[in-house]
Motif scaffolding. Sequence first.
Motif, short mmCIF file in Angstrom:
data_model
loop_
_atom_site.label_atom_id
_atom_site.label_comp_id
_atom_site.label_asym_id
_atom_site.label_seq_id
_atom_site.Cartn_x
_atom_site.Cartn_y
_atom_site.Cartn_z
N LYS A 265 4.81 4.52 -7.31
CA LYS A 265 5.35 4.97 -6.03
C LYS A 265 5.82 3.76 -5.25
O LYS A 265 5.08 2.79 -5.10
N ASN A 266 7.06 3.83 -4.75
CA ASN A 266 7.62 2.74 -3.94
C ASN A 266 7.48 1.38 -4.63
O ASN A 266 7.13 0.38 -4.01
N TYR A 267 7.76 1.38 -5.95
CA TYR A 267 7.75 0.17 -6.75
C TYR A 267 6.37 -0.48 -6.85
O TYR A 267 6.24 -1.67 -7.09
N ARG A 268 5.33 0.34 -6.69
CA ARG A 268 3.96 -0.14 -6.79
C ARG A 268 3.16 0.75 -7.74
O ARG A 268 3.51 1.90 -7.97
N TYR B 246 -0.43 2.68 -8.80
CA TYR B 246 -1.61 3.33 -8.22
C TYR B 246 -2.38 4.02 -9.34
O TYR B 246 -1.82 4.36 -10.39
N ASN C 270 0.84 -5.69 -7.48
CA ASN C 270 1.53 -5.14 -6.31
C ASN C 270 1.82 -6.19 -5.25
O ASN C 270 2.05 -5.85 -4.08
N THR D 187 3.85 -8.29 -3.03
CA THR D 187 5.20 -8.01 -2.55
C THR D 187 6.19 -9.10 -2.89
O THR D 187 7.24 -8.85 -3.49
N VAL E 42 6.84 -7.18 -6.48
CA VAL E 42 7.43 -5.92 -6.03
C VAL E 42 8.90 -6.08 -5.64
O VAL E 42 9.72 -5.22 -5.95
N LYS E 43 9.23 -7.16 -4.96
CA LYS E 43 10.61 -7.30 -4.49
C LYS E 43 11.61 -7.37 -5.64
O LYS E 43 12.76 -6.92 -5.50
N PHE F 270 12.07 -3.86 -6.85
CA PHE F 270 12.87 -3.17 -5.84
C PHE F 270 14.36 -3.50 -6.00
O PHE F 270 15.21 -2.60 -5.99
N GLU G 98 16.86 -0.52 -7.03
CA GLU G 98 17.87 -0.04 -6.09
C GLU G 98 19.28 -0.23 -6.65
O GLU G 98 20.16 0.62 -6.47
N THR H 140 4.88 9.91 -11.11
CA THR H 140 5.20 9.45 -9.76
C THR H 140 4.31 10.11 -8.72
O THR H 140 4.50 9.90 -7.52
#
Length: 256
Positions: free
Chosen positions: A121-124, A126, A146, A148, A152-153, A156, A160, A252
């Motif tokens: 979820k949101n590039y992380r 869980y 995770n 950032t 993560v960036k 992302f 994107e 997801t």
Amino acid sequence: MIKVERIEQPEELTEDVQHQLTAEFKKDKKSVWDKKYIKDKLLKECNNKCVYCECFIGKGHKEMHIDHFHYKDKYEDEVVVWSNLNPSCPHCNKSKSSHDTYEEPIINPFEQNPQDYFYLKNYRYYGKNSQVEKIVRDTIGVLGLNDTDDVVKFRFEQGEALIDKIEDIYEFASENEKVLCNDTRKKNRVLRGCKNILNKGIKEAEYSAFMATIIMDDTYYIKLKKLLRTLGLWSYELQNLDDEVRKNRMQTTPDL
């Protein structure tokens, strides 16, 4: 993180060589595993990716580290045991550091399937349910999966860009639907675009767990596939790629 299959150890790493290198390490603490034949085989088995975060490593990419899944200074007898050597990026290897994976287990993608543990979820990452929450939390924390700025960036940015690419190809195909079958140039543009999209989600691709999940869940990709099927342009090659990407897709949402 995706499931990775361990390949046979290098022929050069015989039992006698392992004994010799282990003895050298115990005596001098030298990096006895830093051998080209070991590095080359590790890179091959992980498709030139960090086995944990899936960033590209090796020549032209981030430096390759050899991670000892069971910490080398505490478990000296495993220092060149093939099943204990994991190809890693600097971030994951340094984050893991001296963590004791016997006392506090983390997920090893050579032995466990990450799809059984994570949802995205949101590039992380869980934990998908309460039964796996402990080992998932430890894995994320120990490896910094995770973080950032370090991890993560980059997911992302690539994710994107992939989402934009899928929408662009679908819109072009939709706008040219009536001529797509007869206009070779436009047809090839769409088919190449679709192939390039799917290649972002195969096991050899960087961050393939995330990219495969994005592709399979993207509304425009679903519409694009349906349109190409309707026009009779959905080929066996595209279907095979689609099947391969689907294997890497992760949940997801958590388990109910």
